[in-house]
Design a protein around this motif. Structure first.
Motif, mmCIF file in Angstrom:
data_model
loop_
_atom_site.group_PDB
_atom_site.id
_atom_site.type_symbol
_atom_site.label_atom_id
_atom_site.label_comp_id
_atom_site.label_asym_id
_atom_site.label_seq_id
_atom_site.Cartn_x
_atom_site.Cartn_y
_atom_site.Cartn_z
ATOM 1 N N SER A 12 18.314 74.332 12.705
ATOM 2 C CA SER A 12 17.207 73.412 12.441
ATOM 3 C C SER A 12 17.104 71.908 12.672
ATOM 4 O O SER A 12 17.785 71.048 13.226
ATOM 5 C CB SER A 12 18.096 72.639 11.048
ATOM 6 O OG SER A 12 18.460 74.127 10.327
ATOM 7 N N VAL A 13 15.472 72.081 13.458
ATOM 8 C CA VAL A 13 14.949 71.030 14.112
ATOM 9 C C VAL A 13 13.621 70.477 13.009
ATOM 10 O O VAL A 13 12.608 71.273 12.772
ATOM 11 C CB VAL A 13 14.123 71.432 15.388
ATOM 12 C CG1 VAL A 13 13.285 69.906 15.719
ATOM 13 C CG2 VAL A 13 15.609 72.107 16.401
ATOM 14 N N TYR A 14 13.727 69.365 13.185
ATOM 15 C CA TYR A 14 13.085 68.243 11.662
ATOM 16 C C TYR A 14 11.598 67.699 12.001
ATOM 17 O O TYR A 14 11.660 67.387 13.332
ATOM 18 C CB TYR A 14 13.759 68.072 10.283
ATOM 19 C CG TYR A 14 14.907 68.421 10.303
ATOM 20 C CD1 TYR A 14 14.411 69.029 9.174
ATOM 21 C CD2 TYR A 14 15.993 67.749 10.500
ATOM 22 C CE1 TYR A 14 15.439 69.888 8.284
ATOM 23 C CE2 TYR A 14 16.729 69.160 9.741
ATOM 24 C CZ TYR A 14 16.538 69.728 8.814
ATOM 25 O OH TYR A 14 17.751 70.603 7.765
ATOM 26 N N GLU A 15 10.118 67.306 11.585
ATOM 27 C CA GLU A 15 9.708 67.287 12.644
ATOM 28 C C GLU A 15 9.869 65.344 12.210
ATOM 29 O O GLU A 15 10.533 64.415 12.080
ATOM 30 C CB GLU A 15 8.606 66.411 11.163
ATOM 31 C CG GLU A 15 7.056 66.334 11.507
ATOM 32 C CD GLU A 15 6.082 66.292 10.664
ATOM 33 O OE1 GLU A 15 4.758 65.541 10.923
ATOM 34 O OE2 GLU A 15 6.449 66.690 9.369
ATOM 35 N N GLY A 16 9.461 64.713 13.899
ATOM 36 C CA GLY A 16 9.517 63.731 14.687
ATOM 37 C C GLY A 16 10.635 63.342 14.934
ATOM 38 O O GLY A 16 11.162 62.470 15.923
ATOM 39 N N ASP A 17 11.983 64.427 15.601
ATOM 40 C CA ASP A 17 13.249 64.661 15.961
ATOM 41 C C ASP A 17 12.793 64.346 17.182
ATOM 42 O O ASP A 17 11.716 65.053 17.781
ATOM 43 C CB ASP A 17 13.898 65.336 15.089
ATOM 44 C CG ASP A 17 15.118 65.587 14.520
ATOM 45 O OD1 ASP A 17 14.798 64.124 13.997
ATOM 46 O OD2 ASP A 17 15.584 66.581 14.067
ATOM 47 N N VAL A 18 14.309 63.741 17.943
ATOM 48 C CA VAL A 18 14.361 64.202 19.005
ATOM 49 C C VAL A 18 15.222 65.042 19.060
ATOM 50 O O VAL A 18 16.557 64.347 18.606
ATOM 51 C CB VAL A 18 14.920 63.602 20.255
ATOM 52 C CG1 VAL A 18 14.635 63.270 21.488
ATOM 53 C CG2 VAL A 18 13.105 62.175 20.834
ATOM 54 N N TYR A 19 15.895 66.451 19.497
ATOM 55 C CA TYR A 19 16.751 67.270 19.092
ATOM 56 C C TYR A 19 17.228 67.556 20.641
ATOM 57 O O TYR A 19 16.681 67.793 21.097
ATOM 58 C CB TYR A 19 16.627 68.578 18.510
ATOM 59 C CG TYR A 19 17.547 69.334 17.851
ATOM 60 C CD1 TYR A 19 18.101 69.396 16.386
ATOM 61 C CD2 TYR A 19 17.583 70.037 18.236
ATOM 62 C CE1 TYR A 19 19.207 69.951 16.011
ATOM 63 C CE2 TYR A 19 19.030 70.770 18.234
ATOM 64 C CZ TYR A 19 19.579 71.020 17.425
ATOM 65 O OH TYR A 19 20.288 72.151 16.452
ATOM 66 N N GLY A 20 18.551 66.362 21.136
ATOM 67 C CA GLY A 20 19.856 67.589 22.193
ATOM 68 C C GLY A 20 20.559 68.421 21.310
ATOM 69 O O GLY A 20 21.035 68.792 20.885
ATOM 70 N N PHE A 21 20.010 69.823 22.648
ATOM 71 C CA PHE A 21 20.443 70.787 22.226
ATOM 72 C C PHE A 21 21.913 70.633 23.907
ATOM 73 O O PHE A 21 21.345 70.721 24.723
ATOM 74 C CB PHE A 21 19.569 71.985 22.822
ATOM 75 C CG PHE A 21 20.226 73.434 22.640
ATOM 76 C CD1 PHE A 21 21.184 73.934 21.016
ATOM 77 C CD2 PHE A 21 19.757 74.376 22.512
ATOM 78 C CE1 PHE A 21 21.442 75.156 21.130
ATOM 79 C CE2 PHE A 21 20.103 75.213 22.843
ATOM 80 C CZ PHE A 21 21.011 75.462 21.824
ATOM 81 N N LEU A 22 22.656 70.239 22.872
ATOM 82 C CA LEU A 22 24.012 70.160 24.774
ATOM 83 C C LEU A 22 24.734 71.701 24.235
ATOM 84 O O LEU A 22 25.042 71.824 23.372
ATOM 85 C CB LEU A 22 24.999 69.014 23.873
ATOM 86 C CG LEU A 22 24.416 68.196 24.481
ATOM 87 C CD1 LEU A 22 25.264 66.423 23.606
ATOM 88 C CD2 LEU A 22 24.713 67.519 25.645
ATOM 89 N N GLY A 23 25.816 71.643 25.636
ATOM 90 C CA GLY A 23 26.320 72.660 26.401
ATOM 91 C C GLY A 23 26.720 72.830 27.271
ATOM 92 O O GLY A 23 25.551 72.189 28.644
ATOM 93 N N PRO A 24 27.717 72.982 27.816
ATOM 94 C CA PRO A 24 28.358 73.087 29.400
ATOM 95 C C PRO A 24 27.287 73.781 30.277
ATOM 96 O O PRO A 24 26.586 75.283 29.125
ATOM 97 C CB PRO A 24 29.986 74.107 29.066
ATOM 98 C CG PRO A 24 30.132 73.597 27.650
ATOM 99 C CD PRO A 24 29.071 73.532 27.040
ATOM 100 N N ASN A 25 27.181 73.966 31.168
ATOM 101 C CA ASN A 25 26.622 75.555 32.150
ATOM 102 C C ASN A 25 27.045 76.408 31.311
ATOM 103 O O ASN A 25 27.733 76.909 31.346
ATOM 104 C CB ASN A 25 26.462 75.324 33.002
ATOM 105 C CG ASN A 25 25.926 74.073 33.786
ATOM 106 O OD1 ASN A 25 25.221 74.265 33.570
ATOM 107 N ND2 ASN A 25 26.524 73.154 34.553
ATOM 108 N N GLY A 26 25.889 77.113 31.266
ATOM 109 C CA GLY A 26 26.111 78.993 30.888
ATOM 110 C C GLY A 26 26.343 79.207 29.836
ATOM 111 O O GLY A 26 26.721 80.051 29.169
#
Length: 303
Positions: free
Chosen positions: A26-40
């Motif tokens: 869920s990404v909302y208007e005006g967000d800087v949404y960081g999508f994090l996770g280890p490689n792979g």
């Protein structure tokens, strides 16, 4: 707030193994949404499904409130992206590469120059891209993604391989986009330290599953807080705390306890002093976000 991107049970299976498994973003208007996770972990696969570059095995993608499958052309016309490393014609100048993108996106000349100014490449626009530094190439890739001034910008590991100065430039640029241009940003990274400084919201994916989603403040609230006491006689103080039903752990010269409220801390301090044990220091120790990230993604995973 309006939802710009949402997914419902988004999944991708390769040979019986799920690279992405029931992800609900869920990404909302005006967000800087960081999508994090280890490689792979499944970050790039998820972003490619959002852009229609990979067909999902299961699930649904909704962007700007519309079903991606039914409104692909409109959604992509309002979206800019930089997935993995940018592609250019090295024998052409930065401006010539931008002209090619201008033709593909059918945008006016002013968009070209403004996008170059945003990424601070207007003075290097006539230089051949083959002579650009890695940081300049990354900035040109972002300029090409911005050329239509989209409502949504998707960036996959945009600071990969950059030096600290280059990382700082990209970070400053991304932070400015929502307020200055009304652009919602979805950015992936395996570096918590980078996302922590720019993101308003964050999603953490591990082995294809979304293990956390929420604001940065909500993520910080999950980090454990402990009270650390340092006394003139830690063994004796520790014994007294045990007799009070507490479970102190002596570590690095401190007696650490589970989180206590102010009244409980004051009571402990008074008890120790009355017993003739000088209390040298009382501190609150909070688990770092990096340790929390490792905990959520598995400590054996590298950042």
């Amino acid at each position: 707030m309006n939802t710009i991107v949402s997914t419902h049970n988004l999944s991708k299976c390769y040979g019986g193994v799920y690279g992405v498994n029931d992800v609900n973003l869920s990404v909302y208007e005006g967000d800087v949404y960081g999508f994090l996770g280890p490689n792979g972990a499944g970050k790039s696969t998820t972003l490619k499904m959002l852009l229609g570059l990979i067909q999902p095995t299961d699930g649904k993608v909704t962007v700007f409130g519309q079903d991606f499958k039914k409104n692909r052309r409109f959604i992509l016309s309002q979206t800019g992206s930089l997935i993995e490393s940018p592609s250019f014609y090295g024998h052409l100048t930065g401006l010539e590469n931008m002209r090619i993108m201008q033709s593909l996106r059918s945008v006016p000349d002013r968009n070209v120059m403004e996008a170059l100014q945003i990424v601070r490449l207007e003075k290097q626009k006539d230089k051949k891209v083959g002579q650009y530094s890695l940081g300049m190439k990354q900035r040109l890739g972002i300029a090409m993604a911005l050329i239509a001034f989209p409502k949504l910008l998707i960036l996959d590991e945009p600071t990969n391989g950059l030096d600290p100065a280059g990382i700082g430039e990209i970070r400053e640029l991304i932070q400015s986009l929502p307020q200055r241009y009304g652009i919602t940003v979805l950015i992936s990274s395996h570096l918590l330290s980078e996302i922590e400084q720019i993101a308003t919201s964050v999603g953490i994916i591990n082995e294809g599953k979304l293990v956390f989603q929420g604001s940065m403040d909500q993520l910080r609230s999950q980090s454990e807080s402990r009270i650390a006491l340092k006394t003139a006689n830690n063994p004796q103080a520790g014994q007294m705390l045990l007799e009070r039903g507490l479970s102190p752990v002596i570590k690095d010269g401190f007696l650490t306890l589970q989180d206590l409220n102010d009244t409980e801390v004051a009571s402990l301090n008074r008890t120790l002093v009355q017993a003739g044990i000088d209390v040298v220091r009382i501190e609150e120790h909070r688990q770092s976000l990096e340790n929390l990230f490792l905990q959520l993604t598995g400590k054996e995973k590298s950042l």
